[in-house]
Design a protein around this motif. Structure first.
Motif, short mmCIF file in Angstrom:
data_model
loop_
_atom_site.label_atom_id
_atom_site.label_comp_id
_atom_site.label_asym_id
_atom_site.label_seq_id
_atom_site.Cartn_x
_atom_site.Cartn_y
_atom_site.Cartn_z
N LEU A 53 -12.97 28.38 -14.99
CA LEU A 53 -12.44 28.23 -13.37
C LEU A 53 -13.88 27.91 -13.04
N THR A 54 -13.41 26.24 -12.63
CA THR A 54 -14.43 25.19 -12.90
C THR A 54 -14.75 25.17 -11.02
N TYR A 55 -15.99 24.91 -10.72
CA TYR A 55 -16.36 24.71 -9.10
C TYR A 55 -16.79 23.19 -8.62
N PHE A 56 -16.55 22.68 -7.43
CA PHE A 56 -16.67 21.71 -7.06
C PHE A 56 -15.91 21.73 -4.93
N GLY A 57 -16.44 20.82 -5.02
CA GLY A 57 -16.77 20.43 -3.41
C GLY A 57 -15.55 19.31 -3.12
N ASP A 58 -15.31 19.21 -1.36
CA ASP A 58 -14.37 18.38 -1.06
C ASP A 58 -15.00 17.03 -1.57
N VAL B 102 -24.63 17.04 -12.28
CA VAL B 102 -23.46 15.55 -12.12
C VAL B 102 -22.22 16.31 -10.90
N VAL B 103 -21.45 15.68 -10.01
CA VAL B 103 -20.96 15.39 -9.24
C VAL B 103 -20.11 15.38 -10.06
N GLY B 104 -19.15 16.20 -10.08
CA GLY B 104 -17.87 16.77 -10.89
C GLY B 104 -17.72 17.07 -11.90
N GLY B 105 -18.78 16.65 -12.38
CA GLY B 105 -18.90 16.67 -14.32
C GLY B 105 -18.43 18.49 -14.87
N SER B 106 -18.71 18.91 -14.16
CA SER B 106 -18.47 20.86 -14.91
C SER B 106 -16.99 20.74 -14.77
N VAL B 107 -16.14 20.17 -14.82
CA VAL B 107 -15.10 19.89 -14.18
C VAL B 107 -13.96 19.77 -15.28
N LEU B 108 -14.45 18.48 -16.26
CA LEU B 108 -13.96 17.82 -17.17
C LEU B 108 -14.43 18.82 -18.43
N HIS B 109 -16.17 19.84 -17.91
CA HIS B 109 -16.23 21.27 -19.32
C HIS B 109 -15.16 21.63 -19.06
N ALA B 110 -14.99 22.58 -18.10
CA ALA B 110 -13.76 22.95 -18.07
C ALA B 110 -12.86 23.18 -18.51
N VAL B 111 -11.59 21.87 -18.49
CA VAL B 111 -10.13 21.33 -18.83
C VAL B 111 -11.03 21.17 -20.66
N PHE C 25 -17.75 27.51 -15.16
CA PHE C 25 -18.59 26.08 -15.37
C PHE C 25 -18.86 25.60 -13.83
N PRO C 26 -20.41 26.27 -13.55
CA PRO C 26 -21.07 25.78 -12.26
C PRO C 26 -21.71 24.42 -11.77
N THR C 27 -21.35 24.13 -10.32
CA THR C 27 -22.04 23.03 -10.12
C THR C 27 -23.79 23.71 -10.09
N TYR C 28 -24.57 22.91 -9.22
CA TYR C 28 -25.77 23.45 -8.57
C TYR C 28 -26.20 24.51 -7.56
N VAL D 134 -6.89 26.94 -16.85
CA VAL D 134 -8.18 26.32 -16.07
C VAL D 134 -7.40 26.55 -14.58
N ILE D 135 -8.66 26.76 -13.53
CA ILE D 135 -8.62 27.08 -12.24
C ILE D 135 -9.54 25.91 -11.68
N PHE D 136 -9.09 25.38 -10.94
CA PHE D 136 -9.80 24.36 -10.14
C PHE D 136 -10.38 24.49 -8.63
N PHE D 137 -11.18 25.34 -8.71
CA PHE D 137 -12.01 26.21 -7.06
C PHE D 137 -13.14 25.19 -6.18
N VAL D 138 -11.85 24.81 -5.76
CA VAL D 138 -12.51 24.03 -3.91
C VAL D 138 -12.95 24.79 -3.06
N GLN D 139 -14.77 24.14 -3.12
CA GLN D 139 -15.11 25.00 -1.92
C GLN D 139 -15.31 23.94 -0.92
N ASN D 140 -13.77 23.94 -0.48
CA ASN D 140 -14.08 23.14 1.60
C ASN D 140 -15.59 23.46 2.62
N ASN D 141 -16.36 23.01 2.17
CA ASN D 141 -17.45 23.61 3.26
C ASN D 141 -17.55 21.90 4.61
#
Length: 349
Positions: free
Chosen positions: A149-154, A115-124, A70-73, A176-183
């Motif tokens: 696996l769902t992506y989101f940022g810091d 939507v910021v954080g939106g894909s996280v809900l769908h993944a769960v 489940f990606p972001t943009y 589910v894996i919450f994958f945080v790309q802390n950029n």
């Protein structure tokens, strides 16, 4: 108590070479996409310069026959790694189709989520469904549960939706894996100004969740961390949070000017290792590749980006009537009336 996950094997030379080709392809396509926006070929784009290893490494570890991402943009690298048609993916950035023209079920990549954080809900939700199906079938299969696996940022980690998703996932033991790309940046706000404690991974303990912190610029390390997380969650032990520490080397989007909130000197100081150069150095040092291989990978990547550009330029606007076709499984009378009115006004029926 969080169960201990067995160690996963080291990557082979063949896997490292495949990773390098993917990293190089993503790098060149990302650079090209920024140029396309400047040239007016696409109206907007979210660059991922510096984040290639985090995306390629995590997607590389997933099982495309049963898992779902489940990606972001900003996950162009993930899409390319999964084998998604990149012209269909870029349709969103061309503003031809929101979410991408590719088939999410076939590719195992959910539509692009703005939507910021939106894909996280769908993944769960999806991963909980997989666990329910397993329970209905008699329990966890021998090969383990399918995983999301769902992506989101810091920056997105501060959203309430992310807290709710993590809490539900941990309580329900969703795979589910919450994958945080802390950029390092939430658009113009540095991580230390919006993440208490400095890391997102530390929050996992509050949910009784396993967490891993990995060098997000090291593609093989990301693969290994993701495979470890997969082994844990497939066994029914619940979700895992991976925090990949990396750096957004470019702007937040092509409409952003990072020079307004950080200097070039700060960028060079904080960026860390270049993901492509780091893997190239390892391949050469361990004898898995030579300079000819590296050069050929870059040539192929540039050629691939050129072909994708041709496809993107050939994209035409979608029929306007499609906006009514995918709202409800059974259209309401109100929607039917709206569609009829639109057709009369736009097609002069």
């Amino acid at each position: 108590m969080i169960p201990v996950t067995p160690q996963v094997p080291e990557l082979s030379g063949d896997e490292l070479r495949r990773l390098y080709r993917l990293l190089t392809a993503v790098r060149q396509l990302d650079l090209a996409a920024v140029a396309w926006q400047r040239q007016g070929i696409i109206p907007g784009y979210a660059p991922e310069l510096g984040q290639e290893a985090a995306q390629v490494g995590s997607a590389f570890a997933m099982d495309r026959s049963r898992d779902f991402i489940f990606p972001t943009y900003r996950e162009m690298g993930t899409a390319l790694t999964l084998g998604v048609d990149m012209v269909q993916y870029m349709a969103t950035h061309k503003a031809s189709w929101h979410g991408g023209l590719y088939d999410p079920v076939a590719t195992r990549l959910a539509p692009i989520q703005a939507v910021v954080g939106g894909s996280v809900l769908h993944a769960v939700g999806w991963s909980h469904g997989q666990r329910l199906e397993a329970q209905a079938g008699g329990g966890i299969p021998a090969e383990g549960l399918p995983a999301a696996l769902t992506y989101f940022g810091d920056g997105a980690s501060s959203q309430g939706d992310v807290h709710e998703a993590m809490n539900f996932a941990a309580v329900l033991k969703a795979p589910v894996i919450f994958f945080v790309q802390n950029n390092g940046w939430a658009i113009s706000l540095p991580t230390e100004a919006q993440v208490a404690g400095g890391t997102v991974a530390a929050r996992a303990a509050g949910y009784g969740m396993k967490s891993l912190t990995v060098d997000g610029n090291d593609a093989p390390a990301v693969v290994t961390a993701t495979r470890e997380a997969l082994a844990h969650t497939r066994a029914g032990h619940g979700p895992v949070l991976i925090e990949a520490m990396t750096y957004r080397r470019g702007p937040h989007s092509t409409s952003d000017d990072p020079g307004r909130y950080r200097t070039l000197e700060e960028e060079r100081r904080d960026a860390g290792s270049d993901p492509v150069e780091l893997l190239a150095a390892r391949l050469l040092a361990e004898g898995h590749a030579d300079q000819d291989f590296l050069a050929a990978a870059k040539t192929d990547a540039i050629s691939g980006a050129d072909k994708i550009r041709e496809g993107v330029q050939a994209l035409t606007p979608r029929p306007g009537a499609e906006m009514f076709d995918f709202v409800f499984a059974e259209p309401t009378e109100q929607l039917k009336n709206q569609a009829l009115t639109w057709r009369k006004e736009s097609e002069h029926d």
